[in-house]
Design a protein around this motif. Structure first.
Motif, PDB file in Angstrom:
ATOM      1  N   ASP A  13       1.098  -1.373  -0.339  1.00  0.00           N
ATOM      2  CA  ASP A  13      -0.131   0.261   0.304  1.00  0.00           C
ATOM      3  C   ASP A  13       0.947   1.248  -0.330  1.00  0.00           C
ATOM      4  O   ASP A  13       2.207   0.824   0.134  1.00  0.00           O
ATOM      5  CB  ASP A  13      -1.073  -0.040   1.361  1.00  0.00           C
ATOM      6  N   PHE A  14       0.722   2.585  -0.568  1.00  0.00           N
ATOM      7  CA  PHE A  14       0.860   3.815  -0.501  1.00  0.00           C
ATOM      8  C   PHE A  14       0.043   4.982  -0.950  1.00  0.00           C
ATOM      9  O   PHE A  14      -1.124   4.393  -0.627  1.00  0.00           O
ATOM     10  CB  PHE A  14       1.705   3.755  -1.477  1.00  0.00           C
ATOM     11  N   THR A  15       0.831   5.582  -0.150  1.00  0.00           N
ATOM     12  CA  THR A  15       0.084   7.140  -0.496  1.00  0.00           C
ATOM     13  C   THR A  15       1.086   7.897  -0.467  1.00  0.00           C
ATOM     14  O   THR A  15       2.053   8.343  -0.241  1.00  0.00           O
ATOM     15  CB  THR A  15      -0.657   7.577   1.196  1.00  0.00           C
ATOM     16  N   LEU A  16       0.049   8.446  -1.773  1.00  0.00           N
ATOM     17  CA  LEU A  16       1.299   9.187  -2.738  1.00  0.00           C
ATOM     18  C   LEU A  16       0.957  10.637  -3.231  1.00  0.00           C
ATOM     19  O   LEU A  16      -0.291  10.710  -3.180  1.00  0.00           O
ATOM     20  CB  LEU A  16       2.255   9.092  -3.635  1.00  0.00           C
ATOM     21  N   THR A  17       1.678  11.928  -2.758  1.00  0.00           N
ATOM     22  CA  THR A  17       0.555  13.248  -3.547  1.00  0.00           C
ATOM     23  C   THR A  17       1.215  13.393  -4.717  1.00  0.00           C
ATOM     24  O   THR A  17       1.725  12.750  -5.812  1.00  0.00           O
ATOM     25  CB  THR A  17       1.974  14.545  -3.034  1.00  0.00           C
ATOM     26  N   SER A  18       0.022  13.637  -5.994  1.00  0.00           N
ATOM     27  CA  SER A  18       0.271  13.811  -7.429  1.00  0.00           C
ATOM     28  C   SER A  18       0.318  14.978  -7.009  1.00  0.00           C
ATOM     29  O   SER A  18       0.226  15.762  -7.350  1.00  0.00           O
ATOM     30  CB  SER A  18      -1.963  14.213  -7.249  1.00  0.00           C
ATOM     31  N   ASP A  19       0.216  15.200  -9.105  1.00  0.00           N
ATOM     32  CA  ASP A  19       0.474  16.353  -9.491  1.00  0.00           C
ATOM     33  C   ASP A  19      -0.385  17.472  -9.015  1.00  0.00           C
ATOM     34  O   ASP A  19       0.077  18.963  -9.665  1.00  0.00           O
ATOM     35  CB  ASP A  19       1.008  16.480 -10.662  1.00  0.00           C
ATOM     36  N   THR A  20      -2.284  17.347  -8.543  1.00  0.00           N
ATOM     37  CA  THR A  20      -2.476  18.146  -8.167  1.00  0.00           C
ATOM     38  C   THR A  20      -2.163  18.738  -7.035  1.00  0.00           C
ATOM     39  O   THR A  20      -3.243  19.230  -6.513  1.00  0.00           O
ATOM     40  CB  THR A  20      -4.073  18.353  -9.129  1.00  0.00           C
ATOM     41  N   GLY A  21      -1.620  18.166  -5.876  1.00  0.00           N
ATOM     42  CA  GLY A  21      -1.713  17.899  -4.524  1.00  0.00           C
ATOM     43  C   GLY A  21      -2.210  17.237  -3.833  1.00  0.00           C
ATOM     44  O   GLY A  21      -2.110  16.852  -3.104  1.00  0.00           O
ATOM     45  N   GLU A  22      -3.522  16.930  -4.590  1.00  0.00           N
ATOM     46  CA  GLU A  22      -3.934  15.858  -3.990  1.00  0.00           C
ATOM     47  C   GLU A  22      -3.226  14.248  -3.106  1.00  0.00           C
ATOM     48  O   GLU A  22      -2.643  14.237  -4.098  1.00  0.00           O
ATOM     49  CB  GLU A  22      -5.218  15.167  -4.052  1.00  0.00           C
ATOM     50  N   SER A  23      -3.952  13.490  -2.924  1.00  0.00           N
ATOM     51  CA  SER A  23      -3.030  12.449  -1.653  1.00  0.00           C
ATOM     52  C   SER A  23      -3.735  11.271  -2.413  1.00  0.00           C
ATOM     53  O   SER A  23      -5.349  10.935  -2.677  1.00  0.00           O
ATOM     54  CB  SER A  23      -3.236  12.133  -0.402  1.00  0.00           C
ATOM     55  N   VAL A  24      -3.066   9.926  -2.645  1.00  0.00           N
ATOM     56  CA  VAL A  24      -3.785   8.776  -3.341  1.00  0.00           C
ATOM     57  C   VAL A  24      -2.973   7.814  -3.339  1.00  0.00           C
ATOM     58  O   VAL A  24      -1.669   7.860  -2.914  1.00  0.00           O
ATOM     59  CB  VAL A  24      -3.583   8.688  -5.179  1.00  0.00           C
ATOM     60  N   THR A  25      -4.210   7.136  -1.957  1.00  0.00           N
ATOM     61  CA  THR A  25      -3.975   5.625  -1.453  1.00  0.00           C
ATOM     62  C   THR A  25      -4.486   4.686  -2.321  1.00  0.00           C
ATOM     63  O   THR A  25      -5.468   4.475  -2.476  1.00  0.00           O
ATOM     64  CB  THR A  25      -4.789   5.490  -0.257  1.00  0.00           C
ATOM     65  N   LEU A  26      -3.334   3.772  -2.565  1.00  0.00           N
ATOM     66  CA  LEU A  26      -3.428   2.790  -2.942  1.00  0.00           C
ATOM     67  C   LEU A  26      -4.952   1.694  -2.765  1.00  0.00           C
ATOM     68  O   LEU A  26      -5.663   1.724  -3.631  1.00  0.00           O
ATOM     69  CB  LEU A  26      -2.324   2.067  -3.172  1.00  0.00           C
ATOM     70  N   SER A  27      -4.824   1.560  -1.195  1.00  0.00           N
ATOM     71  CA  SER A  27      -6.187   0.186  -0.978  1.00  0.00           C
ATOM     72  C   SER A  27      -7.832   1.554  -1.053  1.00  0.00           C
ATOM     73  O   SER A  27      -8.231   0.584  -0.549  1.00  0.00           O
ATOM     74  CB  SER A  27      -5.813   0.370   0.768  1.00  0.00           C
ATOM     75  N   ASP A  28      -7.214   2.597  -0.651  1.00  0.00           N
ATOM     76  CA  ASP A  28      -9.155   3.587  -1.247  1.00  0.00           C
ATOM     77  C   ASP A  28      -9.479   3.123  -2.574  1.00  0.00           C
ATOM     78  O   ASP A  28     -10.766   3.361  -2.885  1.00  0.00           O
ATOM     79  CB  ASP A  28      -9.016   5.159  -1.114  1.00  0.00           C
ATOM     80  N   LEU A  29      -8.824   2.479  -3.296  1.00  0.00           N
ATOM     81  CA  LEU A  29      -9.124   2.006  -4.972  1.00  0.00           C
ATOM     82  C   LEU A  29      -9.950   0.161  -4.844  1.00  0.00           C
ATOM     83  O   LEU A  29      -9.756  -0.217  -5.732  1.00  0.00           O
ATOM     84  CB  LEU A  29      -7.768   2.419  -5.908  1.00  0.00           C
ATOM     85  N   ARG A  30      -9.513  -0.300  -3.751  1.00  0.00           N
ATOM     86  CA  ARG A  30      -9.586  -1.733  -3.954  1.00  0.00           C
ATOM     87  C   ARG A  30     -11.194  -2.221  -4.592  1.00  0.00           C
ATOM     88  O   ARG A  30     -12.259  -0.570  -4.250  1.00  0.00           O
ATOM     89  CB  ARG A  30     -10.184  -1.917  -1.779  1.00  0.00           C
ATOM     90  N   GLY A  31     -10.812  -2.910  -4.857  1.00  0.00           N
ATOM     91  CA  GLY A  31     -12.592  -2.886  -6.117  1.00  0.00           C
ATOM     92  C   GLY A  31     -12.579  -2.555  -7.520  1.00  0.00           C
ATOM     93  O   GLY A  31     -13.598  -2.947  -8.024  1.00  0.00           O
ATOM     94  N   ARG A  32     -11.429  -2.217  -7.736  1.00  0.00           N
ATOM     95  CA  ARG A  32     -10.624  -1.666  -9.112  1.00  0.00           C
ATOM     96  C   ARG A  32      -9.743  -2.238  -9.277  1.00  0.00           C
ATOM     97  O   ARG A  32      -8.885  -2.693  -8.273  1.00  0.00           O
ATOM     98  CB  ARG A  32     -11.118   0.244  -9.515  1.00  0.00           C
ATOM     99  N   SER A  33      -9.186  -2.809  -9.841  1.00  0.00           N
ATOM    100  CA  SER A  33      -8.022  -2.876 -11.071  1.00  0.00           C
ATOM    101  C   SER A  33      -7.302  -1.484 -11.294  1.00  0.00           C
ATOM    102  O   SER A  33      -8.360  -0.223 -11.632  1.00  0.00           O
ATOM    103  CB  SER A  33      -8.042  -3.638 -12.365  1.00  0.00           C
TER     104      SER A  33
END
Length: 156
Positions: A13-33
């Protein structure tokens, strides 16, 4: 260096900052590939080719249930310039301390123009809806990679 991931492994799992400044967490995308691809540097020819290929395929990938995340050590401001200059629509994430790159074995020794150097290993990991590795490809080529990945995923 971390061992390369293989099919069936739990994706780190990871949480990284996008080019728009928002945080994106892999586990938040569960249910999708999720297609997570690692590239060396924004605004370079190979990385632009690969990012544009993913952008060109994004709507059909999303229609097939895939999200696309591109990760490099570049800072968010550089990623924003990259998005702007190449008209990218994929999500670009910043990993300046290379911790996510390392967790995915996408940083380490590689050959560059015949010399052994340490750097980002161009890699693509497809994470299934349960958070497991469905595809693990290392040392991929920038040109033609997205077309090959689409074939591997049965999308062509």
């Amino acid at each position: 260096m971390t061992e390369r991931l293989t099919v069936g492994d739990t994706a780190p799992d990871f949480t990284l900052t996008s080019d728009t400044g928002e945080s994106v967490t892999l586990s938040d995308l569960r249910g999708r590939s999720v297609i997570v691809y690692f590239y060396p540097a924004a605004m370079t020819p190979g990385c632009s080719t690969q990012a544009c290929d993913f952008t060109d395929s994004l709507s059909s990938l999303q229609a097939a249930g895939y999200e696309v995340l591109g990760i490099s050590p570049d800072e968010p401001a550089m990623l924003a310039k990259f998005r702007e200059s190449d008209g990218l629509t994929i999500t670009l994430l910043s990993d300046p301390d290379r911790s996510t790159l390392a967790a995915y074995a996408a940083f380490g020794e590689k050959k560059l123009y015949g010399k052994l150097v340490e750097g980002v290993i161009r890699s693509t990991i497809v994470v299934d809806p349960e958070g497991k590795v469905a595809v693990a490809q290392y040392n991929v080529k920038a040109t033609g990679h997205v077309a090959k990945l689409r074939r591997d995923l049965g999308l062509d």
